[in-house]
Design a protein around this motif. Structure first.
Motif, PDB file in Angstrom:
ATOM      1  N   LEU A   1      39.776  -0.854  39.789  1.00 46.47           N
ATOM      2  CA  LEU A   1      40.030  -0.165  40.956  1.00 46.47           C
ATOM      3  C   LEU A   1      38.964  -0.868  42.278  1.00 46.47           C
ATOM      4  O   LEU A   1      39.375  -0.926  43.250  1.00 46.47           O
ATOM      5  CB  LEU A   1      40.110   1.096  41.155  1.00 46.47           C
ATOM      6  CG  LEU A   1      40.236   2.018  42.254  1.00 46.47           C
ATOM      7  CD1 LEU A   1      41.805   1.617  42.723  1.00 46.47           C
ATOM      8  CD2 LEU A   1      40.065   3.510  42.125  1.00 46.47           C
ATOM      9  N   GLU A   2      37.593  -0.904  41.779  1.00 47.26           N
ATOM     10  CA  GLU A   2      36.558  -1.350  42.683  1.00 47.26           C
ATOM     11  C   GLU A   2      36.844  -2.884  43.148  1.00 47.26           C
ATOM     12  O   GLU A   2      36.541  -2.881  44.341  1.00 47.26           O
ATOM     13  CB  GLU A   2      35.228  -1.132  42.106  1.00 47.26           C
ATOM     14  CG  GLU A   2      34.878   0.206  41.821  1.00 47.26           C
ATOM     15  CD  GLU A   2      33.582   0.568  41.355  1.00 47.26           C
ATOM     16  OE1 GLU A   2      32.961   1.582  41.417  1.00 47.26           O
ATOM     17  OE2 GLU A   2      32.950  -0.428  40.863  1.00 47.26           O
ATOM     18  N   GLU A   3      37.360  -3.414  42.217  1.00 48.37           N
ATOM     19  CA  GLU A   3      37.088  -5.001  42.550  1.00 48.37           C
ATOM     20  C   GLU A   3      38.414  -5.470  43.266  1.00 48.37           C
ATOM     21  O   GLU A   3      38.234  -6.562  43.840  1.00 48.37           O
ATOM     22  CB  GLU A   3      36.796  -5.768  41.264  1.00 48.37           C
ATOM     23  CG  GLU A   3      35.457  -5.627  40.653  1.00 48.37           C
ATOM     24  CD  GLU A   3      34.903  -6.369  39.636  1.00 48.37           C
ATOM     25  OE1 GLU A   3      36.009  -7.556  39.182  1.00 48.37           O
ATOM     26  OE2 GLU A   3      33.887  -6.654  39.378  1.00 48.37           O
ATOM     27  N   THR A   4      39.761  -4.914  43.004  1.00 45.59           N
ATOM     28  CA  THR A   4      40.798  -5.347  43.294  1.00 45.59           C
ATOM     29  C   THR A   4      41.784  -4.226  43.992  1.00 45.59           C
ATOM     30  O   THR A   4      42.977  -4.686  44.559  1.00 45.59           O
ATOM     31  CB  THR A   4      41.733  -5.979  41.979  1.00 45.59           C
ATOM     32  OG1 THR A   4      42.004  -5.042  41.201  1.00 45.59           O
ATOM     33  CG2 THR A   4      41.097  -7.226  41.540  1.00 45.59           C
ATOM     34  N   GLY A   5      41.679  -3.124  43.873  1.00 40.71           N
ATOM     35  CA  GLY A   5      42.441  -1.891  44.464  1.00 40.71           C
ATOM     36  C   GLY A   5      43.499  -1.726  43.777  1.00 40.71           C
ATOM     37  O   GLY A   5      44.257  -0.721  43.887  1.00 40.71           O
ATOM     38  N   VAL A   6      43.334  -2.187  42.206  1.00 42.92           N
ATOM     39  CA  VAL A   6      44.814  -1.641  41.626  1.00 42.92           C
ATOM     40  C   VAL A   6      44.215  -0.669  40.357  1.00 42.92           C
ATOM     41  O   VAL A   6      43.163  -0.603  40.163  1.00 42.92           O
ATOM     42  CB  VAL A   6      45.041  -3.117  40.627  1.00 42.92           C
ATOM     43  CG1 VAL A   6      46.092  -2.754  39.612  1.00 42.92           C
ATOM     44  CG2 VAL A   6      45.718  -4.100  41.750  1.00 42.92           C
ATOM     45  N   GLN A   7      45.250   0.498  40.591  1.00 42.45           N
ATOM     46  CA  GLN A   7      45.043   1.366  39.627  1.00 42.45           C
ATOM     47  C   GLN A   7      45.575   0.989  38.162  1.00 42.45           C
ATOM     48  O   GLN A   7      46.979   0.371  38.218  1.00 42.45           O
ATOM     49  CB  GLN A   7      45.600   2.614  40.319  1.00 42.45           C
ATOM     50  CG  GLN A   7      44.953   3.229  41.372  1.00 42.45           C
ATOM     51  CD  GLN A   7      45.508   4.478  41.960  1.00 42.45           C
ATOM     52  OE1 GLN A   7      45.958   5.294  41.189  1.00 42.45           O
ATOM     53  NE2 GLN A   7      45.363   4.654  43.075  1.00 42.45           N
ATOM     54  N   VAL A   8      45.203   1.463  36.977  1.00 41.64           N
ATOM     55  CA  VAL A   8      45.951   1.242  35.831  1.00 41.64           C
ATOM     56  C   VAL A   8      45.959   2.632  35.171  1.00 41.64           C
ATOM     57  O   VAL A   8      45.197   3.595  35.301  1.00 41.64           O
ATOM     58  CB  VAL A   8      44.848   0.432  34.843  1.00 41.64           C
ATOM     59  CG1 VAL A   8      44.463  -1.029  35.664  1.00 41.64           C
ATOM     60  CG2 VAL A   8      43.357   1.064  34.538  1.00 41.64           C
ATOM     61  N   GLY A   9      46.973   2.553  34.058  1.00 48.53           N
ATOM     62  CA  GLY A   9      47.255   3.581  33.247  1.00 48.53           C
ATOM     63  C   GLY A   9      46.911   3.464  31.888  1.00 48.53           C
ATOM     64  O   GLY A   9      45.771   3.536  31.544  1.00 48.53           O
ATOM     65  N   ALA A  10      47.749   3.005  31.189  1.00 47.94           N
ATOM     66  CA  ALA A  10      47.454   2.735  29.652  1.00 47.94           C
ATOM     67  C   ALA A  10      46.319   1.599  29.431  1.00 47.94           C
ATOM     68  O   ALA A  10      46.345   0.613  30.115  1.00 47.94           O
ATOM     69  CB  ALA A  10      48.765   2.465  28.888  1.00 47.94           C
ATOM     70  N   VAL A  11      45.441   1.867  28.842  1.00 47.72           N
ATOM     71  CA  VAL A  11      44.237   0.934  28.524  1.00 47.72           C
ATOM     72  C   VAL A  11      44.326   1.015  27.071  1.00 47.72           C
ATOM     73  O   VAL A  11      44.333   1.976  26.239  1.00 47.72           O
ATOM     74  CB  VAL A  11      43.050   1.522  28.992  1.00 47.72           C
ATOM     75  CG1 VAL A  11      41.788   0.692  28.413  1.00 47.72           C
ATOM     76  CG2 VAL A  11      43.014   1.487  30.576  1.00 47.72           C
TER      77      VAL A  11
END
Length: 311
Positions: free
Chosen positions: A223-233
């Motif tokens: 999120l910090e580097e690209t603005g993308v949010q992720v779900g499953a990790v």
């Protein structure tokens, strides 16, 4: 996942290295071998077109080349029963070693690691990490007094206040983020930053901060580097990374948002790539390639290759 710098075969002798008499006896053995390092570079030898192999110093050559006494060398462990230590050498001695061992080259480990036998690459990475740690902890972090090597080089003890410092490894998450949209080709998120060669795109990565889990670190860094949010990790594998002192912990993550807003302090560019685009990419050092994949010794490369195999 078969990763470079893993697969070491040395018995680290964790319990026995506390026995000073046993360590002293190891230092006097004629079959002892020493992994030399000069300015964080490693020594390898080549025999014609054969793959390189590590240079291991005999006791006589080690005592001539290493300024510090054997008691200050770092025990890496036992190879079967053979003691293997690591030690720093100074510039004149580095040249002497190269002259004494035919075919010797003094190189950056990453340039040759993928061509070494797995156990050899693991041993050289282990040696590199330990020697960097020693050099960076010669003074106490509590009172500033000089520290001394103990337990065959696996702890440093303050000469004034007695505080103990142990080798440190900084955990870092590294993740391949994928986008799944029904009816569209799968894509993965790779980025370029200023430390990479021109045209090279790699997976996102970052250090774990105090008070967060590994999965939380993955989500925060993306999120910090690209603005993308992720779900499953999902955890994949880990890799020692002594450049200078990290453990790379690899993950796959699934994006829940897709718009990119990059942090210019961290990245110069980030893009979603299809498998077809990445299959046409070149290698590190390929000056003719507009798009390059991460170097083959890295877990970043294995994460990309694993994703490509599925797509």
């Amino acid at each position: 996942m078969d990763l470079t710098y893993t697969g070491g075969r040395l018995d680290r002798a964790g319990a026995r290295r506390k026995d000073e008499a046993w360590v002293t006896a190891l230092c006097g053995r004629p079959d002892l071998r020493v992994v030399p390092s000069w300015r964080d570079r490693t020594f390898v030898r080549r025999n014609g077109d054969d793959a390189p192999a590590p240079v291991l110093l005999t006791p006589a050559l080690a005592r001539a080349a290493v300024a510090s006494p054997p008691s200050d060398w770092t025990l890496l462990g036992l190879d079967d029963d053979m003691p293997v230590f690591a030690a720093e050498v100074e510039e004149p001695a580095a040249a002497a070693i190269a002259a004494a061992v035919p075919g010797t080259e003094i190189v950056e480990l990453r340039r040759v690691a993928s061509t070494l036998a797995p156990a050899e690459a693991a041993m050289l990475a282990y040696a590199r990490g330990m020697l960097i740690w020693h050099r960076r902890h010669r003074h106490c972090g509590v009172c500033g007094a000089p520290t001394e090597s103990r337990q065959a080089g696996h702890v440093r003890v303050c000469s004034a206040c007695g505080a103990e410092t142990y080798p440190r490894t900084d955990p870092a998450v590294i993740m391949l983020v994928e986008r799944r949209v029904p009816g569209e080709p799968a894509t993965c998120l790779l980025a370029h930053h200023g430390r990479l060669a021109a045209g090279m795109f790699s997976t996102l990565a970052g250090f774990v901060e105090p008070g967060e889990s590994l999965e939380e670190a993955v989500a925060r860094e993306v999120l910090e580097e690209t603005g993308v949010q992720v779900g499953a990790v999902r955890y994949v594998a880990s890799q020692p990374w002594p450049f200078p002192a990290s453990l790379m912990i690899g993950f796959r993550a699934v994006a829940t948002t897709f718009d990119l807003v990059i942090d210019p302090d961290e990245l110069t560019e980030a893009r979603w790539f299809t498998a077809a685009e990445l299959r046409g990419a070149g290698e590190w050092g390929d000056e003719g390639a507009d798009l390059k994949l991460p170097r083959r010794d890295s877990i970043a490369r294995r994460l990309v290759e694993g994703w490509l195999a599925e797509n």
